[in-house]
Motif scaffolding. Structure first.
Motif, PDB file in Angstrom:
ATOM      1  N   VAL A  78       0.831  -1.211   0.000  1.00 11.23           N
ATOM      2  CA  VAL A  78       0.000   0.000   0.000  1.00 11.23           C
ATOM      3  C   VAL A  78       0.865   1.260   0.000  1.00 11.23           C
ATOM      4  CG1 VAL A  78      -1.676   1.333   1.347  1.00 11.23           C
ATOM      5  CG2 VAL A  78      -1.961  -1.140   1.077  1.00 11.23           C
ATOM      6  N   ALA A  79       1.862   1.311   0.877  1.00 11.84           N
ATOM      7  CA  ALA A  79       2.685   2.517   1.004  1.00 11.84           C
ATOM      8  C   ALA A  79       3.508   2.773  -0.252  1.00 11.84           C
ATOM      9  CB  ALA A  79       3.601   2.396   2.221  1.00 11.84           C
ATOM     10  N   HIS A  80       4.133   1.739  -0.776  1.00 12.03           N
ATOM     11  CA  HIS A  80       5.008   1.948  -1.931  1.00 12.03           C
ATOM     12  C   HIS A  80       4.234   1.976  -3.244  1.00 12.03           C
ATOM     13  CE1 HIS A  80       8.683   2.149   0.361  1.00 12.03           C
ATOM     14  NE2 HIS A  80       8.121   1.256   1.163  1.00 12.03           N
ATOM     15  N   GLY A  81       3.034   1.403  -3.253  1.00 11.83           N
ATOM     16  CA  GLY A  81       2.147   1.628  -4.388  1.00 11.83           C
ATOM     17  C   GLY A  81       1.787   3.105  -4.484  1.00 11.83           C
ATOM     18  N   ALA A  82       1.547   3.722  -3.337  1.00 11.08           N
ATOM     19  CA  ALA A  82       1.247   5.159  -3.304  1.00 11.08           C
ATOM     20  C   ALA A  82       2.433   5.973  -3.812  1.00 11.08           C
ATOM     21  CB  ALA A  82       0.887   5.578  -1.879  1.00 11.08           C
ATOM     22  N   GLN A 136       1.623   7.513 -13.054  1.00 12.03           N
ATOM     23  CA  GLN A 136       0.783   6.474 -13.669  1.00 12.03           C
ATOM     24  C   GLN A 136      -0.104   5.888 -12.571  1.00 12.03           C
ATOM     25  OE1 GLN A 136       2.792   3.865 -16.718  1.00 12.03           O
ATOM     26  NE2 GLN A 136       4.620   4.679 -15.723  1.00 12.03           N
ATOM     27  N   PRO A 137      -1.350   6.328 -12.479  1.00 10.27           N
ATOM     28  CA  PRO A 137      -2.177   5.940 -11.342  1.00 10.27           C
ATOM     29  C   PRO A 137      -2.581   4.469 -11.303  1.00 10.27           C
ATOM     30  CG  PRO A 137      -3.453   7.231 -12.924  1.00 10.27           C
ATOM     31  CD  PRO A 137      -2.032   7.293 -13.361  1.00 10.27           C
ATOM     32  N   ALA A 138      -2.484   3.753 -12.437  1.00  8.36           N
ATOM     33  CA  ALA A 138      -2.980   2.379 -12.467  1.00  8.36           C
ATOM     34  C   ALA A 138      -1.894   1.313 -12.459  1.00  8.36           C
ATOM     35  CB  ALA A 138      -3.863   2.176 -13.704  1.00  8.36           C
ATOM     36  N   LEU A 139      -0.654   1.655 -12.789  1.00  2.52           N
ATOM     37  CA  LEU A 139       0.355   0.628 -13.032  1.00  2.52           C
ATOM     38  C   LEU A 139       0.672  -0.204 -11.798  1.00  2.52           C
ATOM     39  CD1 LEU A 139       2.187  -0.698 -15.071  1.00  2.52           C
ATOM     40  CD2 LEU A 139       3.938   1.024 -14.546  1.00  2.52           C
ATOM     41  N   ALA A 140       0.849   0.430 -10.651  1.00  2.00           N
ATOM     42  CA  ALA A 140       1.146  -0.332  -9.431  1.00  2.00           C
ATOM     43  C   ALA A 140      -0.005  -1.280  -9.107  1.00  2.00           C
ATOM     44  CB  ALA A 140       1.414   0.598  -8.257  1.00  2.00           C
ATOM     45  N   ASP A 141      -1.248  -0.832  -9.319  1.00  4.73           N
ATOM     46  CA  ASP A 141      -2.402  -1.705  -9.075  1.00  4.73           C
ATOM     47  C   ASP A 141      -2.362  -2.917  -9.995  1.00  4.73           C
ATOM     48  OD1 ASP A 141      -3.339   0.051  -7.165  1.00  4.73           O
ATOM     49  OD2 ASP A 141      -4.751   1.048  -8.509  1.00  4.73           O
ATOM     50  N   GLN A 142      -1.982  -2.707 -11.243  1.00  6.80           N
ATOM     51  CA  GLN A 142      -1.868  -3.826 -12.184  1.00  6.80           C
ATOM     52  C   GLN A 142      -0.802  -4.818 -11.721  1.00  6.80           C
ATOM     53  OE1 GLN A 142      -1.011  -2.064 -15.980  1.00  6.80           O
ATOM     54  NE2 GLN A 142      -3.038  -1.129 -16.191  1.00  6.80           N
TER      55      GLN A 142
END
Length: 202
Positions: free
Chosen positions: A97-101, A109-115
């Motif tokens: 969560v922290a490093h995705g943020a 790129q708001p979606a890449l970490a979620d992917q």
């Protein structure tokens, strides 16, 4: 005073008590205040690690050495993506969560970490990013590292020093993931909206 509980929190940030601010060494308080001023909140990892001041200093000194170095071909976004991918394998909610943020902030790129969190092999990654994450995940899983791993990185523009950086980030965060796991470290609520919602609206 810092506390293991945040306002309106249903559960503590972790299993170990956070010292009162007045009881902490000055250098640790100074660093925590600097981070809080810069980000607008204090990430819970700082509170949790303050339980052991000597280890706090060693942990963040090494973090800074590998994450804030000015040399090499890894961008800040690259480093955060490595942490996200390896922290998924290590099942660490805090670091995911922290490093995705942080990846959203640095990469724009708001979606890449979620992917990557869902399935990195299906994410919208370049061949370079795929090679970088393949190497990082091989280190994370303690696979047998061969010359072929290094050669594949080299074909995508990374040299041996970059391989060291990728491997070291993966290795350091394997430790960090395990620490977060056994102390039951909880992500700050602010991380969930960082890079998604303008700072003033969070």
């Amino acid at each position: 005073a810092y506390s293991t509980k945040e306002e309106n929190a249903a559960r503590p940030i972790g299993r170990y008590p956070v010292p009162n601010k007045k009881d902490m060494p000055y250098d640790i308080v100074e660093l925590m205040e600097e981070v809080e001023m810069k980000t607008g909140f204090l990430p819970n990892v700082f509170k949790a690690m303050s339980h052991r001041p000597a280890e706090f200093r060693a942990f963040f000194a090494y973090y800074n050495a590998i994450m804030n170095k000015d040399t090499g071909r890894l961008s800040k976004a690259d480093k955060e993506l490595i942490i996200v991918a390896t922290s998924v394998v290590n099942r660490c909610p805090y670091c995911v969560v922290a490093h995705g943020a942080l990846h959203r902030i640095y990469s724009k790129q708001p979606a890449l970490a979620d992917q990557v969190i869902v399935n990195w092999k299906l994410a919208d990654l370049s061949d370079r990013d795929l090679a970088m994450l393949e190497f990082a995940l091989a280190v994370c899983r303690a696979d047998n590292i061969t010359e072929e791993h290094f050669q594949k990185l080299e074909r995508h523009g990374f040299d041996r020093e970059d391989a060291w950086d990728i491997g070291m980030i993966s290795a350091f965060f394997a430790m960090s993931n395990r620490i977060a796991h056994y102390i039951d470290l909880r992500p700050n609520k602010e991380f969930y909206t960082m890079g998604r919602v303008p700072r003033g609206e969070r």
